[in-house]
Design an enzyme around this catalytic site. Structure first.
Site, PDB file in Angstrom:
ATOM      1  N   SER A   8       0.820  -1.216   0.000  1.00 54.78           N
ATOM      2  CA  SER A   8       0.000   0.000   0.000  1.00 54.78           C
ATOM      3  C   SER A   8       0.847   1.255   0.000  1.00 54.78           C
ATOM      4  O   SER A   8       0.309   2.345  -0.155  1.00 54.78           O
ATOM      5  CB  SER A   8      -0.844   0.042   1.279  1.00 54.78           C
ATOM      6  OG  SER A   8      -1.719  -1.023   1.333  1.00 54.78           O
ATOM      7  N   GLU A  30      -3.701   0.109  -9.115  1.00 57.42           N
ATOM      8  CA  GLU A  30      -2.588   1.055  -9.321  1.00 57.42           C
ATOM      9  C   GLU A  30      -1.359   0.257  -9.761  1.00 57.42           C
ATOM     10  O   GLU A  30      -0.999  -0.725  -9.102  1.00 57.42           O
ATOM     11  CB  GLU A  30      -2.244   1.761  -7.991  1.00 57.42           C
ATOM     12  CG  GLU A  30      -2.886   3.101  -7.798  1.00 57.42           C
ATOM     13  CD  GLU A  30      -2.431   3.796  -6.500  1.00 57.42           C
ATOM     14  OE1 GLU A  30      -2.162   3.124  -5.489  1.00 57.42           O
ATOM     15  OE2 GLU A  30      -2.366   5.030  -6.516  1.00 57.42           O
TER      16      GLU A  30
END
Ligand SMILES: CC(=O)CC(=O)SCCNC(=O)CCNC(=O)[C@H](O)C(C)(C)COP(=O)(O)OP(=O)(O)OC[C@H]1O[C@@H](n2cnc3c(N)ncnc32)[C@H](O)[C@@H]1OP(=O)(O)O
Ligand SMILES: NC(=O)C1=CN([C@@H]2O[C@H](COP(=O)(O)OP(=O)(O)OC[C@H]3O[C@@H](n4cnc5c(N)ncnc54)[C@H](OP(=O)(O)O)[C@@H]3O)[C@@H](O)[C@H]2O)C=CC1
Length: 291
Positions: A119, A152
């Site tokens: 993350s 992403e």
């Protein structure tokens, strides 16, 4: 290079979702975790989520059976060696990820693409300690993986074009949308989302509102599907704190200071939904605010 087989390291909430969507899209998946219990729980969750997709007529019973048969589980990390693509989705701690890559590397073929679902942690730094920085990148799914549209994709400084394109092709095959982010702490989504969650915890810490009023305000006042504290519990408070620490250390700005109340919850082991308690207590019929 066409990707056919995928190794997923870590069978927590992200690992099980990644295995689920990859198997449904036709990839052979090897799912690894240090704990047999985590692997069994992950397979039960995948089945439950596939069942729900069948009952809502998103997929057929046949597709469910075929997808489940494409997933194998193993506690032996090196079984993932022959995979075309590895997605590391273990706990958000750099030392844990580093140890996984160190153990895996001698068993990988030269073409294997190595990625992390981190993350926040620097892709360039993780890549620099491997034998293949040009074949290493960030492959960051959103939670819950079967539902969220975005992935992403993060290039490290050395990531080559073929690696990026191979990962983008996988995202396309999943029917999801790839967003490219530069490799700076927490990339795009968490650079914006996590300070908001941290600010919600400060709002609680300073007594401006309680758990219920803060969540209700953002749900009804800003149309967020979940309140920020409910979302923090959903993500995992350990993960939220780890991301804030990466932002604070990496950008050296006090505006990213993790709220001491967030640290206290993590120190108590109140990590959110996965632990049964966080800003809400999930152990009864309905979630009950803890403040
Ligand atoms: C920390 C990071 O690094 C990055 C991140 O991931 S940040 C977190 C990003 N995620 C979010 O912000 C999620 C915010 N929350 C939401 O979008 C919604 O609350 C939600 C999609 C999770 C649930 O939506 P809802 O309307 O309350 O629930 P519900 O109607 O039951 O479910 C909607 C759909 O999601 C599915 N779903 C819900 N939870 C699910 C789960 N945990 N796993 C799989 N599927 C799930 C349901 O089956 C349903 O599917 P269909 O539309 O196909 O019927
Ligand atoms: N939660 C979220 O919303 C999101 C998280 N991420 C990222 O995904 C990654 C995983 O997060 P999440 O799934 O939430 O975390 P979880 O805590 O749910 O799962 C992590 C899993 O990894 C396992 N694990 C720990 N060490 C190892 C190891 N050496 N080898 C194999 N497995 C290991 C853990 O086992 P044990 O429990 O036994 O320690 C656990 O089962 C993190 O990098 C996180 O930042 C990315 C997007 C969203």
């Amino acid at each position: 290079m066409e990707i056919r087989t995928i190794g997923v390291v870590g069978a927590g909430q992200m690992g099980n979702g990644i295995a689920h969507v990859m198997a449904l899209a036709g990839y052979e998946v090897a799912l690894n975790d240090i704990s047999r219990e985590a692997l069994d729980k992950a397979m039960a969750t995948i089945r439950k989520n596939l069942d729900r997709q069948v009952s809502r007529e998103k997929i057929t019973q046949d597709e469910l059976e075929v997808a489940l048969a494409r997933i194998t589980t193993t506690q032996t990390l090196t079984d993932l060696g022959p995979s075309d693509l590895i997605i590391e989705a273990a706990t958000e701690r750099e030392a844990v990820k580093q140890a996984i890559f160190d153990e895996l590397l001698p068993h990988l073929g030269p073409q294997t693409i190595l990625t992390s679902n981190t993350s926040s942690i620097s892709i360039t730094r993780l890549a620099s300690r491997t034998d293949r920085p040009e074949k290493f990148m960030g492959f960051h799914f959103m939670n819950p993986v079967p539902v969220m549209q975005l992935v992403e994709l993060i290039r490290g400084i050395a990531t080559d074009k073929d690696t990026f394109e191979a990962c983008r092709a996988v995202v396309d095959k999943l029917g999801k949308t790839a967003a490219s982010a530069e490799d700076f702490p927490a990339f795009i989504v968490n650079r914006i989302l996590m300070p908001m969650i941290n600010e919600a915890v400060y709002t609680l810490y300073e007594g401006v509102g309680n758990v219920q009023s803060i969540d209700q305000s953002l749900k009804l006042g800003a149309n967020h599907p979940m309140g920020p504290l409910e979302l923090a519990d959903f993500i995992g408070l350990d993960t939220c704190l780890a991301i804030m620490n990466v932002l604070h250390d990496g950008l050296a700005d006090t505006k990213y200071r993790p709220c001491p109340l967030l640290t206290k919850y993590v120190e108590a082991g109140w990590l959110g939904r996965k632990a049964g308690r966080g800003f809400y207590d999930y152990r009864g019929e309905e979630p009950v605010p803890t403040r």
